[in-house]
Design an enzyme around this catalytic site. Structure first.
Site, mmCIF file in Angstrom:
data_model
loop_
_atom_site.group_PDB
_atom_site.id
_atom_site.type_symbol
_atom_site.label_atom_id
_atom_site.label_comp_id
_atom_site.label_asym_id
_atom_site.label_seq_id
_atom_site.Cartn_x
_atom_site.Cartn_y
_atom_site.Cartn_z
ATOM 1 C CD1 TRP A 73 87.976 36.515 52.279
ATOM 2 C CD2 TRP A 73 88.154 37.354 50.232
ATOM 3 N NE1 TRP A 73 88.648 37.698 52.371
ATOM 4 C CE2 TRP A 73 88.770 38.233 51.139
ATOM 5 C CE3 TRP A 73 88.144 37.670 48.883
ATOM 6 C CZ2 TRP A 73 89.373 39.424 50.739
ATOM 7 C CZ3 TRP A 73 88.752 38.857 48.473
ATOM 8 C CH2 TRP A 73 89.342 39.713 49.400
ATOM 9 C CG ASN A 99 86.240 32.935 42.812
ATOM 10 O OD1 ASN A 99 86.178 33.892 43.584
ATOM 11 N ND2 ASN A 99 87.365 32.469 42.317
ATOM 12 N N GLY A 100 83.960 35.556 42.246
ATOM 13 C CA GLY A 100 84.099 36.788 41.457
ATOM 14 C C GLY A 100 83.033 37.798 41.891
#
Ligand code: AGP
Length: 591
Positions: A73, A99-100
């Site tokens: 995303w 992720n992050g």
């Protein structure tokens, strides 16, 4: 928010396994996908834009026992093949999925470019494999190189890394969830959410913030990133059934989860009464109670301001988590922060918790995801027990959150049993309301207004937050411009927007503000609005009436349900995927 998944162990179908498992995490992000398989001393990497559900995993049949995969995303860098994960080191020996957000990535990228590293993408993530590659110049231990690199990061990350010369899978997390599944017999699975590996194991161990894990599929070691000290973990058995995590007979998770409100409200009410009384006491004794959440969870908090006022005569304050920063000026060790979150991973909420804790305030969490970061970092947690909520649009979590707040408010007024009775009766009424005829009626209404570009919703008292929530639901899945207002605010501006045929929804109860909200509705009607009334009784001003049961203090729980259904059908009729709306993710783990 992204989905990440890795495996290492005795199986030789690791490439296919991580692709298939990641399809269960598609709700976490679906701009692009990628996989890296260690085959011998080489890495086979494939990645592309698009949904992971379109990928044929049989194309990854090479014998492979160590693989990592990712669904993205986008945060930094557009949705392109170059920006898709995994990302590699210059020499192609290290692959990473993440992720992050690495907040100091620009500075680190400049440092690495000055040392000759060449970058292929616009992402923050790509600095990770290059930094590990740089650290490997001062140690030949891959896990130590990962640790040293992590100690340079500022921001939030959950990452998986593999190296061609090591048969180990290394993971590290600060701020973004990672869960370890498996045993030395099955091999080890590491993912950002449990559904990725539920087909293979139900034995899990949670990685906490500031920790990393190294495993070769047989042995496993959890350590503190900063100090390297071992962090022993206990194995937990997951009780969810696979069906609960899948769609069942429904076309979309969103509809399934709306319908599950027949039972989920009752589950939310069945709390340990001792615990509820303890929390009520904590609110009674606190020097200021602040309710904090984002989006839909924030609307549950807004409604709770009215619950505590009307039921218990208690003043509490709502603040959107992202706006909580400046509250630290008056927080004290006697302040109480109540955070609400379905996923338990929302970055803005975690930030608010950190601020409260820095002032010595106590933090209570009302969450759905057991074992989530917010669940584990709060001083005290209540679970709404709604079961997995997979659709990006939050529905059953909202009604569960409000049910718990109503319960606590009644406990504060020393009328806990009265509150339980009201909520159990409300759950039964909702069960009756959610019948095929009711659904058909709302589907027909969606048919009628599906081409409208603007839609307004008004409410008063505890229905005002539901007007705001109605707007979120309709916006996020149908992309219609919807706005929610306090009914009394119309004449101060928004009523200028009303034209002949503008669809306007009025959320009405049977309470001390019914007359007021009906006169606001008449104002809309006088300007030509097409008025949709959500109310226990029909009134002449309504062009369309969606009947709801009378709910007393639980009226918001019943009034929001027809809107959830309307939003769902508007999305479907407008050809949108209600489970994966554009630009959104199920859990916003970035600030
Ligand atoms: C709700 O439908 C949205 N998906 C969004 O507003 C969501 O409620 C918000 O991001 C908070 O998520 P949380 O409950 O997991 O913290």
């Amino acid at each position: 928010m992204c989905g990440i998944f890795g495996y290492v162990g005795g199986r030789t179908d690791a490439g296919k396994l991580v692709i298939d498992g990641l399809k269960n995490l598609e709700y976490r992000g679906y701009d692009s996908w990628g996989v890296a398989c260690k085959i011998g001393t080489e890495i086979r990497m494939e990645k592309d834009i698009g949904k992971i559900s379109t990928v044929d995993s049989s194309a990854f049949a090479d014998a492979c026992s160590l693989a990592i995969a990712h669904t993205r995303w986008a945060t930094h860098g557009g949705v392109t093949k170059r920006n898709a994960h995994p990302h590699m080191s210059c020499d192609g020996t290290i692959a990473v999925v993440h992720n992050g957000i690495i907040e100091n990535y620009a500075e680190l990228r400049r440092e690495l470019e000055a040392k000759g590293h060449a970058f292929q993408s616009e992402t923050d993530t790509e600095i990770i494999p290059h930094l590990i590659e740089e650290e490997l110049k001062s140690t030949d231990d891959f896990a130590s190189a990962v640790r040293n690199a992590c100690n340079r990061f500022e921001g939030r990350y959950g990452l998986l890394a593999l190296h061609t010369l090591s048969q180990t899978l290394v993971a590290a997390r600060t701020g973004s969830p990672l869960i370890v599944g498996g045993t030395r017999k099955d091999g080890y699975f590491i993912a950002s959410d449990i559904p990725a590996f539920m087909d293979y194991t139900r034995t899990v161990q949670y990685l906490d913030d500031g920790e990393m894990v190294v495993t070769d599929g047989r042995s496993i070691l959890f350590t503190d990133i900063a100090t390297g000290e071992e962090r022993p973990k206990r194995e937990i058995e997951i009780t969810w059934t696979i069906e609960e995590a899948q769609k069942g007979a429904y076309k979309h998770f969103m509809l399934k989860e709306i319908m599950e409100q027949k039972e989920s409200i009752t589950r939310a009410v069945n709390q340990d009464e001792e615990q509820i009384m303890t929390l009520a006491e904590a609110i009674r004794n606190a020097q200021g109670t602040f309710l904090v959440g984002c989006g839909t969870a924030g609307k549950a908090c807004m409604a709770a301001e009215y619950f505590f006022s009307v039921i218990a005569g208690k003043h509490v304050n709502f603040a959107p988590a992202s706006e909580f920063k400046l509250y630290h000026h008056f927080l004290t060790s006697r302040s109480l922060l109540i955070v609400v979150s379905q996923s338990g991973e929302t970055a803005d909420v975690l930030e608010a918790m950190k601020i409260a804790k820095s002032k010595g305030s106590k933090v209570l969490a009302i969450v759905n995801a057991k074992g989530s970061t917010i669940d584990r970092e709060a001083d005290y947690s209540l679970h709404i027990n709604a079961g997995p909520e997979r659709a990006v649009a939050s529905t059953k979590a909202l009604t569960g959150q409000m049910a718990v707040f109503i319960l606590i408010a009644y406990a504060l007024a020393d009328k806990l049993q009265e509150g339980k009775t009201l909520l159990l009766e409300t759950g039964a009424k909702i069960n009756d309301m959610l019948n095929p005829r009711y659904m058909e009626r709302i589907e027909k209404l969606a048919e009628r207004i599906q081409r409208k570009q603007d839609l307004y919703i008004i409410g008063k008292s505890w229905n005002y937050p539901m007007a705001m929530e109605s707007a979120i639901k309709i916006q996020e899945v149908s992309y219609i411009h919807a706005e929610g207002f306090a009914g009394g605010e119309l004449k101060h501006g928004p009523i200028a927007l009303i034209e002949e045929g503008t669809p306007c929804i009025a959320l009405v109860g049977k309470d001390e503000v019914t007359t007021d909200i009906l006169s606001n509705t008449i104002e809309l009607k006088a300007r030509g609005a097409f008025v949709i009334g959500v109310a226990p009784e029909r009134y002449d001003v309504f062009d369309e009436w969606l009947k709801v049961p009378e709910g007393g203090a639980a009226q918001p729980l019943v009034n929001i349900i027809p809107i959830q259904i309307l939003a769902y059908f508007l999305a479907v009729k407008r050809g949108k995927d209600p489970d994966m709306p554009r630009n959104l993710a199920k859990s916003v783990t970035v600030k």
